[in-house]
Design an enzyme around this catalytic site. Structure first.
Site, mmCIF file in Angstrom:
data_model
loop_
_atom_site.group_PDB
_atom_site.id
_atom_site.type_symbol
_atom_site.label_atom_id
_atom_site.label_comp_id
_atom_site.label_asym_id
_atom_site.label_seq_id
_atom_site.Cartn_x
_atom_site.Cartn_y
_atom_site.Cartn_z
ATOM 1 N N ASP A 8 1.135 -1.144 0.197
ATOM 2 C CA ASP A 8 -0.481 -0.346 -0.316
ATOM 3 C C ASP A 8 0.755 1.371 -0.209
ATOM 4 O O ASP A 8 2.120 1.467 -0.003
ATOM 5 C CB ASP A 8 -0.754 0.008 1.311
ATOM 6 C CG ASP A 8 -1.872 0.928 1.656
ATOM 7 O OD1 ASP A 8 -2.646 1.889 0.286
ATOM 8 O OD2 ASP A 8 -1.637 1.679 2.436
ATOM 9 N N ASP A 10 -0.472 5.307 0.936
ATOM 10 C CA ASP A 10 -0.722 6.130 2.174
ATOM 11 C C ASP A 10 -0.978 5.221 3.738
ATOM 12 O O ASP A 10 -1.274 4.063 3.674
ATOM 13 C CB ASP A 10 -2.254 6.968 1.612
ATOM 14 C CG ASP A 10 -1.743 7.663 1.001
ATOM 15 O OD1 ASP A 10 -1.285 8.603 1.056
ATOM 16 O OD2 ASP A 10 -3.182 7.798 -0.407
ATOM 17 N N LYS A 168 -8.839 -4.775 -3.552
ATOM 18 C CA LYS A 168 -7.397 -4.980 -3.263
ATOM 19 C C LYS A 168 -7.655 -7.063 -4.127
ATOM 20 O O LYS A 168 -6.521 -6.878 -4.199
ATOM 21 C CB LYS A 168 -6.960 -4.275 -2.339
ATOM 22 C CG LYS A 168 -6.266 -3.243 -2.328
ATOM 23 C CD LYS A 168 -5.241 -2.337 -1.748
ATOM 24 C CE LYS A 168 -5.841 -1.128 -1.282
ATOM 25 N NZ LYS A 168 -3.816 -0.539 -0.459
ATOM 26 N N ASP A 191 -1.798 -0.773 5.536
ATOM 27 C CA ASP A 191 -2.257 -0.226 7.174
ATOM 28 C C ASP A 191 -3.702 0.556 7.164
ATOM 29 O O ASP A 191 -4.428 0.529 8.520
ATOM 30 C CB ASP A 191 -1.871 1.633 6.727
ATOM 31 C CG ASP A 191 -2.706 1.695 6.388
ATOM 32 O OD1 ASP A 191 -2.834 2.099 5.148
ATOM 33 O OD2 ASP A 191 -3.052 3.302 7.218
ATOM 34 N N ASP A 195 -6.847 -2.833 2.547
ATOM 35 C CA ASP A 195 -6.018 -4.091 2.685
ATOM 36 C C ASP A 195 -6.660 -5.509 3.320
ATOM 37 O O ASP A 195 -5.993 -5.965 3.100
ATOM 38 C CB ASP A 195 -4.825 -3.338 4.078
ATOM 39 C CG ASP A 195 -3.988 -2.259 2.333
ATOM 40 O OD1 ASP A 195 -3.739 -2.226 1.581
ATOM 41 O OD2 ASP A 195 -3.633 -1.314 3.635
#
Length: 240
Positions: A8, A10, A168, A191, A195
């Site tokens: 990931d 951000d 994802k 995070d 995710d």
């Protein structure tokens, strides 16, 4: 064997909030890792952002963007960045921008805003979903999205309106197939709740310490450090 990596952006490669910048220490870490195994950047950001990250870091363009809605995988070693045919099946679209746009129109018709101002760079190049600023009301957004067969995911940086069957995990499955792997071969680091599904299909998953509850619950391991420090820790511990 070093696992291929899905990471990931951000909250994972970045500095602590409110700084949104990518921590420059991750550049060399990603480049070094890519010499051992493929690196896939998997993000909720619009398609051009992870492509640009790969370009400027010097990685092959292997991206899952818009929470799995867009996948673009460079095959081969990427030595010729403009070579013909290196993207195989081209760009894969898993999401439905028209449905997301319908949600945006209905939300705005109720008197709300997407929250990005007159020049909306957050959604300008987004192809399969829309993003709404987190200071906008969530409840009516969720209601309107549900009425249009869409869902809202809170990444901690924006509310994303997207197809409920696209996450994802779908993006990672698409990317893995084009690289000749299964999703279970991958190491995943992230995070946020966007995710969590990716963690569910990856062979090994790490949540950085600042992760939300969904990601923490779904991950196999949690780092002691947060943000980019956590990512670097995850790489070190996962490859010991």
């Amino acid at each position: 064997m070093v696992r291929p990596l899905a990471v990931d952006v951000d909250g994972t490669l970045t500095r602590p909030k409110p700084d949104r910048g990518v921590d420059p220490r991750v550049f060399e870490a990603l480049r070094a890792y890519s010499e051992e195994a493929p690196v896939v950047v998997a993000t909720g950001k619009a398609f051009p952002y992870p492509v640009a990250l790969c370009e400027f870091v010097g990685l092959p363009i292997r991206v899952v963007a818009e929470n799995g809605g867009v996948v673009c995988i460079e095959q081969g070693d990427g030595d010729d960045p403009y070579g013909g045919g290196r993207f195989g099946d081209g760009v894969v679209y898993n999401g439905d921008r028209e449905a997301a746009d319908a949600v945006a129109r209905a939300y705005e018709a109720e008197g709300h805003a997407l929250g990005w101002g007159a020049v909306d760079l957050v959604n300008r190049w987004r192809e399969t979903e829309i993003a709404v600023a987190r200071d906008q009301p969530l409840a009516p957004l969720e209601r309107v999205a549900a009425a249009h067969g869409q869902e809202v995911v809170d990444t901690g940086y924006a509310y994303h309106v997207k197809s409920p069957d696209v996450d994802k995990d779908i993006g990672l499955e698409t990317a893995a197939d084009r690289l000749g792997y299964g999703p279970g071969d991958f190491l995943a680091v992230g995070d946020s709740e966007n995710d969590a599904e990716m963690f569910g299909v990856a062979g090994e998953s790490w949540a950085v310490a600042n992760a939300d509850d969904a990601a923490l619950s779904a991950a196999d391991f949690v780092t002691d450090a947060a943000y980019a420090d956590g990512f670097l820790e995850a790489l070190e511990r996962a490859t010991e």
